[in-house]
Design an enzyme around this catalytic site. Structure first.
Site, PDB file in Angstrom:
ATOM      1  N   SER A 135       0.831  -1.204   0.000  1.00 39.26           N
ATOM      2  CA  SER A 135       0.000   0.000   0.000  1.00 39.26           C
ATOM      3  C   SER A 135       0.862   1.248   0.000  1.00 39.26           C
ATOM      4  O   SER A 135       0.364   2.337  -0.289  1.00 39.26           O
ATOM      5  CB  SER A 135      -0.850   0.054   1.260  1.00 39.26           C
ATOM      6  OG  SER A 135      -1.607  -1.093   1.393  1.00 39.26           O
ATOM      7  N   GLU A 153      -3.931   0.080  -9.001  1.00 41.12           N
ATOM      8  CA  GLU A 153      -2.938   1.152  -9.150  1.00 41.12           C
ATOM      9  C   GLU A 153      -1.616   0.471  -9.525  1.00 41.12           C
ATOM     10  O   GLU A 153      -1.103  -0.347  -8.763  1.00 41.12           O
ATOM     11  CB  GLU A 153      -2.822   1.883  -7.794  1.00 41.12           C
ATOM     12  CG  GLU A 153      -2.172   3.237  -7.855  1.00 41.12           C
ATOM     13  CD  GLU A 153      -2.129   3.915  -6.474  1.00 41.12           C
ATOM     14  OE1 GLU A 153      -2.219   3.224  -5.433  1.00 41.12           O
ATOM     15  OE2 GLU A 153      -1.979   5.141  -6.442  1.00 41.12           O
TER      16      GLU A 153
HETATM   17  N1  LIG Z   1      -5.922  -4.304   3.930  1.00 41.58           N
HETATM   18  C1  LIG Z   1      -6.170  -3.579   2.849  1.00 41.58           C
HETATM   19  O1  LIG Z   1      -7.263  -3.011   2.675  1.00 41.58           O
HETATM   20  C2  LIG Z   1      -5.115  -3.454   1.769  1.00 41.58           C
HETATM   21  C3  LIG Z   1      -5.454  -2.834   0.560  1.00 41.58           C
HETATM   22  C4  LIG Z   1      -4.492  -2.771  -0.464  1.00 41.58           C
HETATM   23  C5  LIG Z   1      -3.233  -3.292  -0.248  1.00 41.58           C
HETATM   24  N2  LIG Z   1      -2.914  -3.874   0.954  1.00 41.58           N
HETATM   25  C6  LIG Z   1      -1.562  -4.425   1.109  1.00 41.58           C
HETATM   26  O2  LIG Z   1      -1.639  -5.839   0.931  1.00 41.58           O
HETATM   27  C7  LIG Z   1      -0.643  -6.484   1.743  1.00 41.58           C
HETATM   28  C8  LIG Z   1      -1.335  -7.470   2.662  1.00 41.58           C
HETATM   29  O3  LIG Z   1      -2.289  -6.779   3.432  1.00 41.58           O
HETATM   30  P1  LIG Z   1      -3.344  -7.563   4.345  1.00 41.58           P
HETATM   31  O4  LIG Z   1      -4.250  -6.548   4.925  1.00 41.58           O
HETATM   32  O5  LIG Z   1      -3.897  -8.714   3.588  1.00 41.58           O
HETATM   33  O6  LIG Z   1      -2.342  -8.099   5.491  1.00 41.58           O
HETATM   34  P2  LIG Z   1      -2.539  -9.237   6.584  1.00 41.58           P
HETATM   35  O7  LIG Z   1      -1.552  -8.926   7.648  1.00 41.58           O
HETATM   36  O8  LIG Z   1      -3.978  -9.416   6.905  1.00 41.58           O
HETATM   37  O9  LIG Z   1      -2.098 -10.582   5.800  1.00 41.58           O
HETATM   38  C9  LIG Z   1      -0.769 -10.801   5.438  1.00 41.58           C
HETATM   39  C10 LIG Z   1      -0.514 -12.299   5.302  1.00 41.58           C
HETATM   40  O10 LIG Z   1       0.874 -12.445   4.953  1.00 41.58           O
HETATM   41  C11 LIG Z   1       1.350 -13.611   5.594  1.00 41.58           C
HETATM   42  N3  LIG Z   1       2.807 -13.572   5.655  1.00 41.58           N
HETATM   43  C12 LIG Z   1       3.591 -12.899   6.530  1.00 41.58           C
HETATM   44  N4  LIG Z   1       4.891 -13.144   6.262  1.00 41.58           N
HETATM   45  C13 LIG Z   1       4.924 -13.955   5.184  1.00 41.58           C
HETATM   46  C14 LIG Z   1       5.974 -14.563   4.439  1.00 41.58           C
HETATM   47  N5  LIG Z   1       7.253 -14.367   4.746  1.00 41.58           N
HETATM   48  N6  LIG Z   1       5.650 -15.357   3.402  1.00 41.58           N
HETATM   49  C15 LIG Z   1       4.342 -15.595   3.091  1.00 41.58           C
HETATM   50  N7  LIG Z   1       3.307 -15.044   3.766  1.00 41.58           N
HETATM   51  C16 LIG Z   1       3.596 -14.238   4.799  1.00 41.58           C
HETATM   52  C17 LIG Z   1       0.643 -13.610   6.944  1.00 41.58           C
HETATM   53  O11 LIG Z   1       0.645 -14.904   7.543  1.00 41.58           O
HETATM   54  C18 LIG Z   1      -0.762 -13.106   6.581  1.00 41.58           C
HETATM   55  O12 LIG Z   1      -1.634 -14.184   6.308  1.00 41.58           O
HETATM   56  C19 LIG Z   1       0.105  -5.358   2.466  1.00 41.58           C
HETATM   57  O13 LIG Z   1       1.243  -5.011   1.737  1.00 41.58           O
HETATM   58  C20 LIG Z   1      -0.913  -4.224   2.466  1.00 41.58           C
HETATM   59  O14 LIG Z   1      -0.304  -2.966   2.540  1.00 41.58           O
HETATM   60  C21 LIG Z   1      -3.837  -3.979   1.955  1.00 41.58           C
END
Ligand SMILES: NC(=O)c1ccc[n+]([C@@H]2O[C@H](COP(=O)([O-])OP(=O)(O)OC[C@H]3O[C@@H](n4cnc5c(N)ncnc54)[C@H](O)[C@@H]3O)[C@@H](O)[C@H]2O)c1
Length: 284
Positions: free
Chosen positions: A107, A140
């Site tokens: 993000s 994006e």
């Molecule tokens: N939450 C949102 O609305 C949103 C929107 C757009 C982008 N993002 C981006 O998407 C990404 C994930 O966000 P999220 O909200 O799903 O996060 P989250 O913390 O809910 O999920 C992340 C997942 O990554 C896993 N993980 C951690 N380390 C890892 C590794 N080394 N290898 C494989 N898996 C691993 C975790 O176990 C978890 O299941 C982030 O970069 C965030 O900025 C989030």
């Protein structure tokens, strides 16, 4: 986010290896994808056959080296943490063929910084999907300092084939989406913190007054307050401008473990099991 991205790629015919270090996260992801596909079937957006085909295209993995074997594209969507993403990209660079495109759903973390960890900075790109991924049209597409035209074109075209609308932007803190969204959410939290109005009042003003589908405090709960805080810190550090400083109330809530929907409480309480919005006890 990972389950939503996997869902969309699988739905549009790609073989997807869904990787997480946590088996329970993978189990939950497949369950979520199943439920979301059911919803699409009920709405008439896809058929039962398309649902079955989508599920058949998905293979879960807990071992990243196995999961990325033979792939042509990686879309990373791990936890928003700089050190973690840099390590994952060093590992991906070592584990995949040199022509594989490495995309990140970050993000806010610099694509240029992530790309610099690899031997292929021209093939590293931001592919920032919006939540919930199967529903939201925008992707994006963020070009790092060294991302090539060819890789950008490939990812723009691929996004269109996923029935999304890609928008190309350059790599500066927060890109476009969060550079504009997060200061609004932070200002809503300041408005609450300073006692200008309550949670429901702030969200109602923005929903009914600005025709936003949900208020900024509810949206912050959906995004995750820890994610909002992390993004504001990237903006604050990246621009060195105090206008991006996170509101102390947001910092306190994250320290208290009140992260929004994912923790069961943020500005609203999410543990009562109904769709009705219930303001958290602290803000009543
Ligand atoms: N939450 C949102 O609305 C949103 C929107 C757009 C982008 N993002 C981006 O998407 C990404 C994930 O966000 P999220 O909200 O799903 O996060 P989250 O913390 O809910 O999920 C992340 C997942 O990554 C896993 N993980 C951690 N380390 C890892 C590794 N080394 N290898 C494989 N898996 C691993 C975790 O176990 C978890 O299941 C982030 O970069 C965030 O900025 C989030």
């Amino acid at each position: 986010m990972g389950n939503g991205i996997a869902h969309v790629f699988a739905q549009f015919g790609h073989q997807v290896n869904l990787i997480d270090i946590s088996q329970s996260a993978l189990d939950k992801a497949l369950e979520t994808i199943g439920k979301n596909l059911d919803r699409q079937v009920v709405k008439g957006a896809i058929t039962e056959e398309e649902k079955a085909g989508t599920l058949a295209n998905l293979t879960p993995h807990t071992d990243m080296a196995k999961g990325v074997q033979g792939v042509s594209l990686v879309v990373e969507a791990a936890t928003e943490n700089v050190a973690l993403k840099l390590k994952i990209f060093r590992d991906l660079d070592a584990m995949t063929a040199p022509d594989v495109i490495l995309a990140t759903n970050t993000s806010s973390i610099s694509i240029t910084q992530i790309a610099a960890e690899t031997q292929r900075p021209d093939k590293v790109i931001g592919m920032h999907f919006m939540n919930p991924v199967p529903v939201m049209k925008l992707v994006e597409i963020i070009r790092g300092y060294s991302t090539s035209d060819k890789v950008t074109t490939t990812i723009m075209e691929m996004s269109r084939k996923l029935n999304k609308v890609p928008v190309e932007v350059n790599d500066y803190p927060g890109f476009v989406a969060n550079r504009i969204l997060m200061p609004m959410i932070n200002e809503a939290i300041y408005t609450l913190y300073e006692g200008v109005a309550g949670v429901e009042e702030i969200d109602t003003v923005m929903k009914l007054g600005m025709a936003h589908p949900m208020g900024p405090l509810q949206l912050a709960d959906f995004i995750g307050l820890d994610v909002c805080l992390a993004i504001l810190r990237v903006l604050n550090d990246g621009f060195g401008n105090p206008k991006y400083a996170p509101c102390p109330l947001l910092v306190n809530m994250v320290m208290a473990g009140k992260k929004g929907v994912k923790s069961g409480e943020g500005f609203y309480s999410w543990s009562h099991g109904t769709k009705e919005l219930v303001v958290a006890d602290n803000f009543k």
